[in-house]
Scaffold this motif. Structure first.
Motif, PDB file in Angstrom:
ATOM      1  N   TYR A  52     -80.764 -30.007 -25.175  1.00 19.85           N
ATOM      2  CA  TYR A  52     -80.642 -28.791 -25.970  1.00 19.85           C
ATOM      3  C   TYR A  52     -81.039 -29.133 -27.407  1.00 19.85           C
ATOM      4  O   TYR A  52     -80.339 -29.893 -28.085  1.00 19.85           O
ATOM      5  N   ILE A  53     -82.171 -28.613 -27.845  1.00 14.57           N
ATOM      6  CA  ILE A  53     -82.661 -28.895 -29.196  1.00 14.57           C
ATOM      7  C   ILE A  53     -82.076 -27.854 -30.146  1.00 14.57           C
ATOM      8  O   ILE A  53     -82.460 -26.686 -30.130  1.00 14.57           O
ATOM      9  N   ALA A  54     -81.125 -28.264 -30.956  1.00 17.41           N
ATOM     10  CA  ALA A  54     -80.414 -27.335 -31.835  1.00 17.41           C
ATOM     11  C   ALA A  54     -81.292 -26.894 -33.000  1.00 17.41           C
ATOM     12  O   ALA A  54     -82.294 -27.539 -33.334  1.00 17.41           O
ATOM     13  N   ASP A  55     -80.901 -25.786 -33.611  1.00 15.43           N
ATOM     14  CA  ASP A  55     -81.555 -25.339 -34.844  1.00 15.43           C
ATOM     15  C   ASP A  55     -81.179 -26.285 -35.980  1.00 15.43           C
ATOM     16  O   ASP A  55     -80.261 -27.115 -35.857  1.00 15.43           O
ATOM     17  N   ASN A  56     -81.860 -26.128 -37.099  1.00 15.19           N
ATOM     18  CA  ASN A  56     -81.595 -26.997 -38.248  1.00 15.19           C
ATOM     19  C   ASN A  56     -80.305 -26.635 -38.977  1.00 15.19           C
ATOM     20  O   ASN A  56     -79.842 -27.397 -39.821  1.00 15.19           O
ATOM     21  N   ALA A  57     -79.748 -25.480 -38.656  1.00 17.27           N
ATOM     22  CA  ALA A  57     -78.513 -25.025 -39.288  1.00 17.27           C
ATOM     23  C   ALA A  57     -77.509 -24.663 -38.190  1.00 17.27           C
ATOM     24  O   ALA A  57     -77.827 -24.672 -36.999  1.00 17.27           O
ATOM     25  N   LEU A  58     -76.279 -24.319 -38.594  1.00 21.78           N
ATOM     26  CA  LEU A  58     -75.238 -23.971 -37.631  1.00 21.78           C
ATOM     27  C   LEU A  58     -75.386 -22.510 -37.219  1.00 21.78           C
ATOM     28  O   LEU A  58     -74.632 -21.631 -37.641  1.00 21.78           O
ATOM     29  N   THR A  59     -76.370 -22.246 -36.373  1.00 22.35           N
ATOM     30  CA  THR A  59     -76.599 -20.910 -35.845  1.00 22.35           C
ATOM     31  C   THR A  59     -75.829 -20.740 -34.531  1.00 22.35           C
ATOM     32  O   THR A  59     -75.221 -21.679 -34.015  1.00 22.35           O
ATOM     33  N   ASP A  60     -75.883 -19.535 -33.976  1.00 19.69           N
ATOM     34  CA  ASP A  60     -75.247 -19.301 -32.674  1.00 19.69           C
ATOM     35  C   ASP A  60     -75.878 -20.195 -31.607  1.00 19.69           C
ATOM     36  O   ASP A  60     -75.183 -20.662 -30.698  1.00 19.69           O
ATOM     37  N   TRP A  61     -77.202 -20.420 -31.702  1.00 23.81           N
ATOM     38  CA  TRP A  61     -77.853 -21.299 -30.733  1.00 23.81           C
ATOM     39  C   TRP A  61     -77.364 -22.736 -30.875  1.00 23.81           C
ATOM     40  O   TRP A  61     -77.109 -23.420 -29.878  1.00 23.81           O
ATOM     41  N   THR A  62     -77.209 -23.224 -32.106  1.00 27.96           N
ATOM     42  CA  THR A  62     -76.691 -24.572 -32.314  1.00 27.96           C
ATOM     43  C   THR A  62     -75.293 -24.704 -31.716  1.00 27.96           C
ATOM     44  O   THR A  62     -74.975 -25.705 -31.063  1.00 27.96           O
ATOM     45  N   LYS A  63     -74.461 -23.699 -31.921  1.00 31.27           N
ATOM     46  CA  LYS A  63     -73.113 -23.729 -31.331  1.00 31.27           C
ATOM     47  C   LYS A  63     -73.191 -23.765 -29.811  1.00 31.27           C
ATOM     48  O   LYS A  63     -72.418 -24.477 -29.157  1.00 31.27           O
ATOM     49  N   LYS A  64     -74.118 -22.996 -29.263  1.00 33.70           N
ATOM     50  CA  LYS A  64     -74.275 -22.980 -27.812  1.00 33.70           C
ATOM     51  C   LYS A  64     -74.716 -24.359 -27.305  1.00 33.70           C
ATOM     52  O   LYS A  64     -74.209 -24.856 -26.286  1.00 33.70           O
ATOM     53  N   CYS A  65     -75.649 -24.995 -28.008  1.00 38.20           N
ATOM     54  CA  CYS A  65     -76.102 -26.337 -27.635  1.00 38.20           C
ATOM     55  C   CYS A  65     -74.935 -27.318 -27.605  1.00 38.20           C
ATOM     56  O   CYS A  65     -74.787 -28.117 -26.668  1.00 38.20           O
ATOM     57  N   ILE A  66     -74.109 -27.236 -28.632  1.00 34.90           N
ATOM     58  CA  ILE A  66     -72.984 -28.158 -28.741  1.00 34.90           C
ATOM     59  C   ILE A  66     -71.974 -27.908 -27.625  1.00 34.90           C
ATOM     60  O   ILE A  66     -71.427 -28.842 -27.032  1.00 34.90           O
ATOM     61  N   ARG A  67     -71.739 -26.638 -27.315  1.00 38.39           N
ATOM     62  CA  ARG A  67     -70.761 -26.311 -26.273  1.00 38.39           C
ATOM     63  C   ARG A  67     -71.260 -26.704 -24.889  1.00 38.39           C
ATOM     64  O   ARG A  67     -70.467 -27.006 -24.005  1.00 38.39           O
ATOM     65  N   GLN A  68     -72.566 -26.696 -24.676  1.00 36.79           N
ATOM     66  CA  GLN A  68     -73.123 -27.011 -23.360  1.00 36.79           C
ATOM     67  C   GLN A  68     -73.292 -28.510 -23.118  1.00 36.79           C
ATOM     68  O   GLN A  68     -73.550 -28.935 -22.003  1.00 36.79           O
ATOM     69  N   ALA A  69     -73.146 -29.319 -24.139  1.00 34.14           N
ATOM     70  CA  ALA A  69     -73.541 -30.733 -24.059  1.00 34.14           C
ATOM     71  C   ALA A  69     -72.419 -31.633 -23.549  1.00 34.14           C
ATOM     72  O   ALA A  69     -71.253 -31.461 -23.913  1.00 34.14           O
ATOM     73  N   ASP A  70     -72.804 -32.603 -22.707  1.00 35.07           N
ATOM     74  CA  ASP A  70     -71.896 -33.696 -22.350  1.00 35.07           C
ATOM     75  C   ASP A  70     -71.732 -34.632 -23.541  1.00 35.07           C
ATOM     76  O   ASP A  70     -70.629 -35.101 -23.813  1.00 35.07           O
ATOM     77  N   ILE A  71     -72.833 -34.948 -24.194  1.00 32.27           N
ATOM     78  CA  ILE A  71     -72.779 -35.770 -25.400  1.00 32.27           C
ATOM     79  C   ILE A  71     -73.694 -35.145 -26.447  1.00 32.27           C
ATOM     80  O   ILE A  71     -74.557 -34.329 -26.132  1.00 32.27           O
ATOM     81  N   VAL A  72     -73.494 -35.557 -27.685  1.00 38.51           N
ATOM     82  CA  VAL A  72     -74.294 -35.060 -28.802  1.00 38.51           C
ATOM     83  C   VAL A  72     -75.005 -36.237 -29.455  1.00 38.51           C
ATOM     84  O   VAL A  72     -74.378 -37.252 -29.779  1.00 38.51           O
ATOM     85  N   LEU A  73     -76.322 -36.104 -29.609  1.00 42.99           N
ATOM     86  CA  LEU A  73     -77.108 -37.083 -30.353  1.00 42.99           C
ATOM     87  C   LEU A  73     -77.229 -36.594 -31.783  1.00 42.99           C
ATOM     88  O   LEU A  73     -77.899 -35.596 -32.062  1.00 42.99           O
TER      89      LEU A  73
END
Length: 619
Positions: A218-239
């Protein structure tokens, strides 16, 4: 449930092995008898003590079972599997906490509805019990080693700017080896125009992608957008991707990560334009963020991304080095033999002399340079041959400390291009200490502080550290706490029973020792019992009898040591290195001819994966 939702749920249930052989009508009855429930990442589905009046099946997403503290995960539950079956069938309150690992959806079946289904489809109870047994079998494996992530969020750390080059390298490396998906905000908007990211249809679709792919980025946006939050919530780990030289203060996206993900689910990836001899100031990234592991990545080629791939896919190759004093140069010979034959070790670690050798190698020194350092330190400077008044120890440690500092010049472990650890024992806390950050000379000094022979090493916090060989002389267990994958394990000595025909009554007191020393030729000689240093050394062998936590992909090497060389023969260090090197080359050639699976996994980790052609897809 509407028809389309029922079809999706029925398809997921049909893919679960526990429901093999079920008819479409039976699967549809199971799906139609349930109510759907949406849960966001971190939300609890059941808690201890609650009434077990519903049975749940996971439609999409993933759940963790916790027994006590949230970080003590004992099991994971994926699509199609039941949740809460123990309390439901036994009619007792819930016994554990179950939380969503990402945005998820479950089917909830009441006791009354379950009894109706069971009346027409008696196999439903057997299917639930079968899934429970399978999960219990996996519990031990989950508890003892890091799990392999399936979904990974990629987002910026600190004030870093995005690197398209890094994404391209990720795509090239992962897609060449596995079914890998890369998801961006633009792709989701194109597929679900005008649909909120919190809509269940998007979560269900995203979770369903896991059944089609080995990895999802999940390639997050450069800022804390709704998509970035979704990426973080869907992830097993965060790079957390950092660019060397950028501002290190955590950004809002990272703050959101810290709320949802434990440090064990965070990795820091630090990008560099090129692979320089020296990396600096890595420690600044850890002042305000805690991560499980960090990786330095040079963007000039794909070497470091391939190393990152091995860590994330559970194929990282470890080099484990045991203690053994002057015999430690045998580690150099084995390392040289295997690397010349193609091995590329991803992480190095050791205890005592093994910690010193692997520390020098991790610092970028080749085996010949390491051997030169050993000669200068222990032969020319006689660093471990300087007796002192036996108040703190038998040996004077000052020359040894100065040599370590002179050779390593303030080098920090976190600045190494590949991960490293040394093992010591804290006598303050009665615990094993893994040195993974800080000054490398201090880590080596602590790990080689043989009690009684050298003074303990004292940290700034006042912790007293001694040689890790007291507890873990061959730290394979420590390596397996950090990663999965094959390991080359080098142990220098083994325990063999030995008796000492000594007349105990003849061991003299201080007066007898003085007389024996003065009257060497005509007096009665004391018995040839082991001296103090030999006895101390023998105590380090006791723990080896407990065995090592070996798996089928671990390869153990015990190098042949030249005759009559013992752990204080520093002057024969090069002879030990050469003997271990030639023995290592012979071992590699023999096992390669036999197509030994352990060897091939170390020489080429890609041999552990299915060589089938994988397709890289965007969605």
């Amino acid at each position: 449930m509407d028809g389309s939702s029922t079809d999706v749920t029925r398809g997921i249930l049909a893919a679960v092995s526990a429901f093999n052989g079920w008819t479409p009508a039976e699967l549809e009855a199971l799906a139609m008898s349930a109510k759907t429930r949406e849960l966001g990442r971190g939300e609890a589905l059941v808690r201890p003590g609650e009434a077990a009046d519903e049975l749940y099946f996971v439609v999409s997403g993933r759940f963790a079972v916790h027994n006590g503290l949230i970080q003590d995960r004992i099991a994971e539950i994926g699509p199609g599997h039941p949740i809460g079956e123990i309390g439901f069938f036994a009619n007792i309150p819930r016994t554990a906490t179950v939380t969503a690992l990402r945005d998820s959806q479950v089917l909830a079946i009441t006791r009354e509805r379950f009894e109706q289904i069971e009346a027409s489809s008696p196999r439903v109870r057997d299917a639930v019990i079968k899934s429970l047994a399978s999960r219990l079998a996996d519990t031990t494996r989950l508890a003892k080693r890091p799990s392999t992530p399936r979904t990974m969020a990629v987002l910026l750390a600190g004030q870093s700017r995005p690197s398209q080059r890094f994404i391209e390298l990720l795509r090239a490396v992962f897609c060449a080896k596995n079914r890998t998906l890369f998801l961006t905000h633009d792709l989701i908007e194109a597929r679900f125009p005008g649909v909120s990211l919190d809509d269940a249809s998007i979560s269900t679709w995203l979770n369903h992608l896991e059944t089609e792919a080995d990895f999802v980025f999940y390639i997050a946006d450069n800022a804390l957008t709704d998509w970035t939050k979704k990426c973080i919530r869907q992830a097993d780990i965060v790079l957390l991707v950092a660019v060397a030289g950028s501002g290190v203060e955590p950004n809002p996206s990272e703050s959101f990560v810290f709320l949802l993900h434990e440090p064990s689910a965070r990795r820091l990836v630090i990008l560099h334009e090129a692979r320089t001899a020296v990396v600096s100031d890595t420690a600044s990234w850890f002042r305000s963020r805690e991560t499980f592991m960090h990786h330095h990545v040079a963007l000039s080629d794909d070497v470091d991304v391939r190393r990152l791939y091995r860590f994330l896919s559970g194929q990282a190759v470890g080099f484990v080095a045991g203690g053994g004093g002057a015999l430690g140069t045998a580690h150099l010979g084995v390392f040289k033999a295997f690397t010349e034959m193609g091995a590329d070790f991803d992480i190095l670690g050791g205890t005592s002399s093994g910690a010193a050798i692997t520390g020098l190698l991790a610092a970028g020194k080749d085996p010949e340079e390491c051997d030169r350092i050993i000669h200068d330190t222990f032969v020319k400077k006689r660093a471990l041959q300087r007796w002192t008044l036996p108040y703190y120890s038998l040996l004077n440690h000052k020359v040894y400390d100065r040599q370590l500092q002179a050779e390593l010049r303030g080098t920090m472990i976190e600045d190494f291009w590949r991960p490293y650890f040394a093992v010591s024992v804290s006598l303050s806390n009665n615990t094993i200490v893994l040195h993974r950050r800080g000054l490398i000379w201090q880590a080596i000094r602590a790990s080689t502080a043989i009690p009684g022979i050298l003074p303990p090493f004292f940290t700034r916090e006042g912790e007293m550290l001694v040689d890790g060989g007291i507890v873990d002389n061959v730290p394979l267990a420590a390596m397996k706490e950090l990663k999965t994958g094959p390991n080359l394990v080098v142990t220098l000595t083994t325990w063999t029973p030995k008796t000492y025909p000594i007349d105990y009554d003849r061991i003299p007191g201080p007066g007898g020792l003085i007389v024996a020393a003065i009257n060497t030729f005509f007096g009665r000689r004391p018995p040839r019992a082991p001296g103090m240093m030999e006895v101390i050394t023998l105590t380090f062998k006791v723990n080896r009898r407990e065995g090592l936590p070996l798996s089928r992909m671990d390869m153990v090497i015990q190098p042949e040591i030249p005759a009559n060389v013992h752990w204080l023969n520093w002057d024969r260090h090069t002879e030990v290195l050469k003997a271990a090197y030639h023995g290592g080359v012979s071992t590699v050639r023999e096992r390669m001819a036999q197509k030994d699976a352990c060897l091939m996994a170390i020489i080429d980790p890609s041999n552990t994966t299915d060589p089938a052609d994988y397709e890289c897809r965007e969605t």
